[in-house]
Design a protein around this motif. Structure first.
Motif, PDB file in Angstrom:
ATOM      1  N   GLU A  31       0.676  -1.053   0.031  1.00  0.00           N
ATOM      2  CA  GLU A  31      -0.026   0.078   0.162  1.00  0.00           C
ATOM      3  C   GLU A  31       1.021   1.192  -0.018  1.00  0.00           C
ATOM      4  N   VAL A  32       0.885   2.063  -0.983  1.00  0.00           N
ATOM      5  CA  VAL A  32       1.895   3.374  -1.080  1.00  0.00           C
ATOM      6  C   VAL A  32       0.930   4.336  -0.499  1.00  0.00           C
ATOM      7  N   SER A  33       0.789   5.034   0.267  1.00  0.00           N
ATOM      8  CA  SER A  33       0.202   6.345   0.396  1.00  0.00           C
ATOM      9  C   SER A  33       0.926   7.613   0.262  1.00  0.00           C
ATOM     10  N   VAL A  34       0.559   8.484  -0.383  1.00  0.00           N
ATOM     11  CA  VAL A  34       1.466   9.729  -0.553  1.00  0.00           C
ATOM     12  C   VAL A  34       0.455  10.846  -0.155  1.00  0.00           C
ATOM     13  N   ILE A  35       1.112  11.570   0.664  1.00  0.00           N
ATOM     14  CA  ILE A  35       0.309  12.967   1.172  1.00  0.00           C
ATOM     15  C   ILE A  35       1.032  14.060   0.630  1.00  0.00           C
ATOM     16  N   CYS A  36       0.375  15.209  -0.206  1.00  0.00           N
ATOM     17  CA  CYS A  36       0.773  15.967  -0.714  1.00  0.00           C
ATOM     18  C   CYS A  36      -0.383  17.238  -0.563  1.00  0.00           C
ATOM     19  N   SER A  37       0.144  18.470  -0.935  1.00  0.00           N
ATOM     20  CA  SER A  37      -0.737  19.389  -0.851  1.00  0.00           C
ATOM     21  C   SER A  37      -1.907  19.225  -1.927  1.00  0.00           C
ATOM     22  N   GLU A  38      -2.976  19.984  -1.352  1.00  0.00           N
ATOM     23  CA  GLU A  38      -4.057  19.422  -2.054  1.00  0.00           C
ATOM     24  C   GLU A  38      -4.340  20.053  -3.574  1.00  0.00           C
ATOM     25  N   GLY A  39      -4.739  19.091  -4.474  1.00  0.00           N
ATOM     26  CA  GLY A  39      -4.727  19.404  -6.005  1.00  0.00           C
ATOM     27  C   GLY A  39      -3.523  18.644  -6.610  1.00  0.00           C
ATOM     28  N   HIS A  40      -2.540  18.262  -5.859  1.00  0.00           N
ATOM     29  CA  HIS A  40      -1.490  17.878  -6.797  1.00  0.00           C
ATOM     30  C   HIS A  40      -1.192  15.945  -6.774  1.00  0.00           C
ATOM     31  N   SER A  41      -2.184  15.677  -6.205  1.00  0.00           N
ATOM     32  CA  SER A  41      -2.289  14.100  -6.102  1.00  0.00           C
ATOM     33  C   SER A  41      -2.261  13.472  -7.483  1.00  0.00           C
ATOM     34  N   ASP A  42      -3.061  14.421  -8.449  1.00  0.00           N
ATOM     35  CA  ASP A  42      -3.005  13.896  -9.846  1.00  0.00           C
ATOM     36  C   ASP A  42      -1.638  13.297 -10.624  1.00  0.00           C
ATOM     37  N   ALA A  43      -0.667  14.199 -10.451  1.00  0.00           N
ATOM     38  CA  ALA A  43       0.705  13.967 -10.808  1.00  0.00           C
ATOM     39  C   ALA A  43       1.221  12.543 -10.267  1.00  0.00           C
ATOM     40  N   TYR A  44       1.011  12.529  -9.137  1.00  0.00           N
ATOM     41  CA  TYR A  44       1.495  10.839  -8.697  1.00  0.00           C
ATOM     42  C   TYR A  44       0.711   9.785  -9.273  1.00  0.00           C
ATOM     43  N   VAL A  45      -0.634  10.015  -9.244  1.00  0.00           N
ATOM     44  CA  VAL A  45      -1.471   9.129  -9.987  1.00  0.00           C
ATOM     45  C   VAL A  45      -0.987   8.734 -11.274  1.00  0.00           C
ATOM     46  N   ALA A  46      -0.717  10.068 -12.059  1.00  0.00           N
ATOM     47  CA  ALA A  46      -0.308   9.827 -13.294  1.00  0.00           C
ATOM     48  C   ALA A  46       0.970   9.120 -13.669  1.00  0.00           C
ATOM     49  N   THR A  47       1.947   9.333 -12.719  1.00  0.00           N
ATOM     50  CA  THR A  47       3.283   8.705 -12.952  1.00  0.00           C
ATOM     51  C   THR A  47       3.058   7.329 -12.620  1.00  0.00           C
ATOM     52  N   ALA A  48       2.351   6.944 -11.627  1.00  0.00           N
ATOM     53  CA  ALA A  48       1.808   5.474 -11.026  1.00  0.00           C
ATOM     54  C   ALA A  48       1.347   4.763 -12.334  1.00  0.00           C
TER      55      ALA A  48
ATOM     56  N   ALA B 244       3.939  22.332  10.574  1.00  0.00           N
ATOM     57  CA  ALA B 244       2.978  22.591   9.314  1.00  0.00           C
ATOM     58  C   ALA B 244       3.323  23.728   8.365  1.00  0.00           C
ATOM     59  N   ASP B 245       3.998  24.698   9.333  1.00  0.00           N
ATOM     60  CA  ASP B 245       4.200  25.994   8.322  1.00  0.00           C
ATOM     61  C   ASP B 245       5.396  25.970   7.540  1.00  0.00           C
ATOM     62  N   SER B 246       6.429  25.279   8.031  1.00  0.00           N
ATOM     63  CA  SER B 246       7.691  25.350   7.390  1.00  0.00           C
ATOM     64  C   SER B 246       7.487  24.368   6.366  1.00  0.00           C
ATOM     65  N   ALA B 247       7.087  23.125   6.366  1.00  0.00           N
ATOM     66  CA  ALA B 247       7.120  22.323   5.146  1.00  0.00           C
ATOM     67  C   ALA B 247       6.455  22.784   3.814  1.00  0.00           C
ATOM     68  N   SER B 248       5.244  23.239   3.900  1.00  0.00           N
ATOM     69  CA  SER B 248       4.725  23.609   2.532  1.00  0.00           C
ATOM     70  C   SER B 248       4.014  25.029   2.777  1.00  0.00           C
ATOM     71  N   GLY B 249       4.568  25.967   3.082  1.00  0.00           N
ATOM     72  CA  GLY B 249       4.037  27.158   3.274  1.00  0.00           C
ATOM     73  C   GLY B 249       2.618  27.463   4.124  1.00  0.00           C
ATOM     74  N   GLY B 250       2.615  26.453   4.949  1.00  0.00           N
ATOM     75  CA  GLY B 250       1.539  26.658   5.910  1.00  0.00           C
ATOM     76  C   GLY B 250       0.262  26.103   5.311  1.00  0.00           C
ATOM     77  N   VAL B 251       0.137  25.358   4.182  1.00  0.00           N
ATOM     78  CA  VAL B 251      -0.975  25.206   3.669  1.00  0.00           C
ATOM     79  C   VAL B 251      -1.716  23.843   4.622  1.00  0.00           C
ATOM     80  N   VAL B 252      -2.617  24.029   4.703  1.00  0.00           N
ATOM     81  CA  VAL B 252      -3.141  22.936   5.626  1.00  0.00           C
ATOM     82  C   VAL B 252      -3.924  21.867   5.042  1.00  0.00           C
ATOM     83  N   ALA B 253      -4.662  22.211   3.610  1.00  0.00           N
ATOM     84  CA  ALA B 253      -5.170  21.270   2.860  1.00  0.00           C
ATOM     85  C   ALA B 253      -4.495  20.586   2.092  1.00  0.00           C
ATOM     86  N   HIS B 254      -4.397  19.001   2.440  1.00  0.00           N
ATOM     87  CA  HIS B 254      -3.745  18.111   1.625  1.00  0.00           C
ATOM     88  C   HIS B 254      -4.374  17.198   1.247  1.00  0.00           C
ATOM     89  N   GLU B 255      -3.790  16.276   0.489  1.00  0.00           N
ATOM     90  CA  GLU B 255      -4.644  15.091   0.053  1.00  0.00           C
ATOM     91  C   GLU B 255      -3.582  13.799   0.475  1.00  0.00           C
TER      92      GLU B 255
END
Lengths: 607, 431
Positions: free
Chosen positions: B293-310, B330-341
């Motif tokens: 089971e591979v789970s990828v957590i990324c900021s919201e809206g970007h998971s499509d790129a991973y699915v496409a690669t996969a 949470a703030d340092s890693a991706s610019g304080g974006v809370v919404a992830h996928e």
């Protein structure tokens, strides 16, 4: 995705069966949602009132296209407008600064009002208003119509701005609810004691409900959820609601303020004769935007010709224009923001485009279908209902008898031995026996029952409410079901409509019906959970949509005309407050139930 | 795990993944505790906790009413270095008393985490399970997780009810959106509902397969288009003990009695229920696959790129859920974006390396250094064995929502056999 992968070849037959299954599913859902109201109105018309259905073909056509319209519109919202709104809401806080978001909110509010003008519904509700009885109300609908729209737009704009600010700082909805409710109650009380302002209480409250149209609500909802998700630190996952509530409350304040400013400038008239007399011509024209409007009005007064009904094609093309304007103006604004500030490709552009197209098409068919089908049916029943129980066929022959005393009733026998009741009516040329309907007393109660059922049924079919229900269900992962919300809101609207009819039938002042539920809501909101409070107050704005408004207005005018009340205002406002009450109470009950298990475990923990 | 030279920044490490399902009412308290315990970033998604509610009615005919009681809950997950997990998990269990009814559950898995540079949560790359166990004495072990991904909107509660009636555990249901084959249909995809309900269960090792079969049979999940399920090992767990609320006929509920015997005997094997199903076991093994089971957590809206690669390397389909990234950094890693996928993919073990390569080559891992914010916040590998629900392979499932069975089968044949994808052909399993 579709850019990186070549689309798969689907055999035509398989594709066809996919589409058929999909369309069938969507149509079935909407058929179910309108079945109640259609069945209800038909049963009333055919079996209770025993009126044959006029123009059955047009009616059936109207009903059919409104089902299609609902299905297309809802699908359009889900595919196009809502994802677009949420995407922008999600990205804006990342890409821009707060003032830009606030400005966007205000602009959206303004645009929404012009895209979905509520003035039409307000004018319809006030079509029987005459200047010598309520000059300020009349002026508001004619000379100051633009001011009214501007006031409403300002209200909505400010409200959406405040809503965005609320998300940015993670503020609770409750202080806003309390502040607005208290301000509104105060304004209403002030207006109720002012002879000039008393007449506009209804329109002010109604303008709050009607502004939030079927395109605005889902867009604002989706935008709010996006923005809240983007900002939300430790907020609950259901934050994102509450903007619709603000957008319903702020315009009421704005309209009150506008009326307070305008009140001293509006002339008053003693009677119809005084209004029409040449001496007051100067003053009378002040109520109109132009001399020609005045002349048109006086001409209409004298020949009393009913407005011509539009044909099917004309109706549909009128709706096509208005829905295209609404959707394109709002979606266009969103796309503009997307291009200028977000500068990022939206996921699944083709779906969004299709969604926008479906929304326009759906809204057109829905509006046209409602006007040709449901509204006619509702209008027929609404007009005949009060009349049918007093044995006088035509509304024009109706007179209102105050202080009616049952002692006056006389018995008489028909040739076949049935006993009937009648009473003598004193007229200028003698006494006339008037048959007294067996059901006359029950008639009024029946109107209330009918109003409840109609409010309930029409709200079940309301698309914006379906969109809200769907969103709520998704955000609460099914712990607050869409069906529960829709039913609760519908019952609330039903009660509200019943109250509205009671107001018209017995001439109860609006504040007496309107203020108690709001007062009751204050403590209830204080104890209810934050997310339920926001959902409950938002549901007030969604109730008054394209299905309910025409029916409510038709019925208000019908019953109002029959009993001699000139305006149908206030009914929509009442239909907005009771759903809040219903949802708040449901939320509190649900929360209490959910707390039970925690209490159990806490007790165990202590032991 | 070996990773190509281009991917020097991408480090893999063996970590423990902690998943907490908690009653919504306690979630804010849990956020605070997690911040105090300095677990770093954690991911929150809404879910619902389902319990059986028993009511007694006056009527003799329907004297016992069992209904489902749904409560809002939250699913919180985070990864920790092995040496820290025991401390964090025990403090959480002590503070939140998962042994009381309706509060929630917590479980730990051993996973491989891939992260960039210094933000890596992992410590040493050695996979010494024994380090973790120390201090986890109060946790139950010998458990297996079962995840159902269901495409029918009501199926979640159906599975939950069956699981509760079978006395498995308290099920937690969350929502997701399916992607994959559906996205390759062009606009026709809108005809297939993408919404999924994800049901998570935890069962004793020895019963997991049998229970899975039973649930699949009882809920008729072995129909095309209903969904799929997979099982994976769970290291240890503190599970919510009480499956039903409301009226209770005896001084102790059956779950309490079982719990007490478990504690006395110190193991759960005494209550194996599918002991005599060796034959079935053999059958089950034929469905066993070595999957991850591979789970990828990324900021919201970007998971499509991973699915496409996969998808390019032959992984079909993924389930994406909306999560919120909270926590101290949470703030340092991706610019304080809370919404992830959170995107979950089931990948054949042999493809995992190429998937990581693919992601690195597509620049998705390094992207954080560029302007694009496409950071994989966390990429987690968990060992899992995938059960394609009988007769219905994952691809059948993807073309779900079809009402006509024949069409589904036809479509699968035409679609997938035409593509000549070496990873797909052996997986086709149409009866």
């Amino acid at each position: 995705m579709s850019a990186t992968n070549s689309p798969m070849k689907i055999p035509h037959r398989a594709a066809f069966s996919l589409v058929v299954a999909y369309v069938g599913r969507k149509l079935y859902d909407q058929l179910r949602s309108v079945a109640f109201i259609v069945g209800y109105l038909l049963v009333f018309q055919l079996f209770v009132l025993r009126i044959p259905i006029a123009n059955a073909a047009v009616l059936a056509f109207g009903l059919a296209i409104s089902v299609f319209g609902l299905a297309l519109f809802l699908e359009g919202l889900v595919l196009g407008l809502m994802p677009l709104g949420e995407f922008i809401g999600l990205r804006l806080p990342e890409k821009t600064i707060l003032p830009v978001i606030l400005a966007f909110g205000v602009a959206l509010g303004l645009a929404a009002t012009f895209a979905e003008p509520a003035i039409g519904a307000l004018r319809a509700a006030g079509s029987a208003v005459v200047p010598w009885e309520s000059p300020l109300l009349f002026a508001l609908l004619h000379r100051y119509a633009e001011h009214l729209v501007a006031a409403i737009a300002t209200g909505v704009g400010v409200a959406v701005g405040i809503g965005m600010l609320r998300f940015a700082y993670g503020l609770s909805i409750k202080p806003f609810v309390f502040a607005f409710t208290l301000i509104l109650i105060a304004l209403t009380v002030i207006a109720a004691f002012d002879s000039a302002l008393r007449e506009i209480i209804g329109i002010a409250w109604d303008s709050g409900g009607v502004t939030t149209g079927p395109v605005t609500v889902p867009l604002v909802l989706a935008l709010g959820i996006g923005v809240a998700r983007s900002y939300g630190s430790t907020e609950s996952p259901t934050s994102g609601f509450g903007v619709v509530m603000l957008a319903s409350a702020a315009p009421i304040v704005a309209v009150f303020v506008l009326c307070m400013v305008l009140a001293p400038t509006v002339p008053r008239f003693e009677s119809r004769e005084a209004f029409l007399s040449p001496e007051s011509h100067e003053q009378a024209t002040q109520l109109f935007a132009s001399e020609t409007q005045f002349e048109e009005f006086t001409k209409r007064l004298s020949d009393d010709a009913p407005d011509a009904e539009l044909g099917i094609a004309a109706t549909l093309s009128a709706y096509l224009w208005s829905s295209t304007r609404a959707v394109l103006l709002l979606a266009g604004g969103f796309v503009l923001v997307l291009l200028i500030f977000v500068r990022e490709r939206v996921r699944r552009q083709d779906e969004i485009l299709l969604g926008v197209f479906l929304t326009v098409l759906g809204l057109t068919l829905l509006g046209g279908g409602i006007e040709l089908g449901l509204a006619r049916l509702g209008d027929d029943v609404g007009r005949r209902l009060p009349v049918a129980f007093s044995s006088i066929e035509l509304p024009e022959q109706q007179i209102r008898i105050r202080n009616f005393d049952d002692e006056l009733l006389q018995q008489a026998l028909t040739p076949d031995g049935r006993s009937v009741q009648f009473f003598y009516l004193a007229e200028s040329d003698g006494f006339r026996p008037v048959p007294f309907g067996r059901w006359a007393a029950l008639g009024q109660v029946l109107i209330l029952v009918f109003a409840f059922g109609m409010g309930y049924g029409a709200t079940l079919a309301e698309p914006a409410l379906r969109a809200l229900g769907r969103t709520v269900e998704q955000l609460t992962v099914g712990t607050f079901r869409a069906d529960t919300l829709i039913r609760t809101v519908s019952i609330g609207v039903g009660i509200g409509l019943g109250m509205g009819m009671a107001r018209i039938l017995w001439d109860i002042p609006l504040p007496i019906l309107l203020i108690p539920p709001y007062v009751l809501l204050l403590p209830l909101t204080a104890v209810s959970a934050e997310e339920f409070a926001a959902i409950a107050w938002d549901s007030a704005g969604v109730t008054t949509g394209p299905v309910t408004v025409p029916l409510v207005v038709a019925m208000g005018i019908g019953v109002g005309g029959a009993v001699g009340v000139s305006d149908g205002f206030g009914v929509l406002a009442l239909a907005s407050v009771y759903p809040i009450l219903a949802v708040t109470i449901t939320g509190i009950m649900l929360r209490r139930h959910q707390n039970l298990i925690m209490h159990d475990s806490e007790r165990q923990g202590i032991r | 795990m070996s990773i190509s030279p281009q991917a020097e920044e991408v480090r893999s490490s063996a970590v423990a993944r902690v998943t907490v399902h908690i009653n919504h009412r306690l979630s804010h308290k849990l956020y605070d505790s997690l911040k105090e315990l300095a677990v770093g970033r954690f991911f929150v998604e809404p879910s619902r906790m389902v319990l059986l509610q028993e009511k007694k009615r006056r009527s003799r005919l329907f004297a016992r009413i069992l209904s489902l009681d749904e409560n809002p809950a939250e699913r919180i997950s985070f990864c920790l270095p092995m040496e820290r997990v025991a401390h964090v998990a025990t403090s959480l269990v002590e503070e939140f008393r998962f042994d009381l009814a309706g509060r929630g559950s917590l479980y730990l898995e051993h996973v491989t985490s891939y992260s960039t540079g210094s933000t890596a949560t992992g410590g040493t790359a050695t996979h010494d399970a024994n380090d973790t166990v120390a201090g986890l004495g109060r946790f139950r072990t010998g458990l297996t997780g079962i995840t159902f991904i269901l495409s029918n909107p009501d199926a979640g509660n159906q599975v939950a009810k069956t699981a509760l009636e079978l006395g498995v555990c308290v099920p937690y249901i969350s929502l997701g959106v399916g992607t994959g084959i559906r996205d390759e249909l062009g606009l026709l995809r809108i005809t297939i509902p993408a919404d999924k309900e994800i049901v998570e269960l935890v069962a004793p090792d020895h019963d997991a397969e049998g229970l899975l079969r039973l649930i699949v049979d009882e809920c008729r999940l072995n129909q095309p288009g209903r969904g799929f399920a997979y099982i994976y090992p769970i290291h240890s767990a503190a599970l919510s003990p009480q499956l039903r609320i409301g009226r209770q006929e005896h001084a102790a509920s059956i779950e309490q009695i079982i719990g007490a015997i478990d504690e006395l005997r110190g193991e759960t094997r005494w209550r194996t229920r599918f002991a005599s199903t060796e034959e079935q076991r053999g059958q089950a093994n034929s469905l066993h696959r070595d999957e991850r089971e591979v789970s990828v957590i990324c900021s919201e809206g970007h998971s499509d790129a991973y699915v496409a690669t996969a998808s390019r390397i032959g992984v079909r389909g993924a389930t994406t859920a909306k999560v919120r990234a909270l926590g101290t950094d949470a703030d340092s890693a991706s610019g304080g974006v809370v919404a992830h996928e959170r995107t979950t993919m089931i990948v054949p073990a042999s493809l995992v390396d190429s998937l990581v390569h693919g992601i690195v080559e597509a620049g998705l891992f390094e992207a954080e250094k560029l302007v694009l914010r496409m950071a994989i916040t966390d990429m987690v590998l968990a060992e899992s064995s995938l059960f394609y629900v009988r007769r219905c392979c994952i691809h059948c499932f993807r073309i779900s929502g079809l009402t006509v069975y024949v069409v589904t089968r036809k479509m699968n044949k035409t679609l997938f056999l035409k593509r000549h994808d070496e990873h797909l052909i052996p997986r086709l399993n149409i009866s």
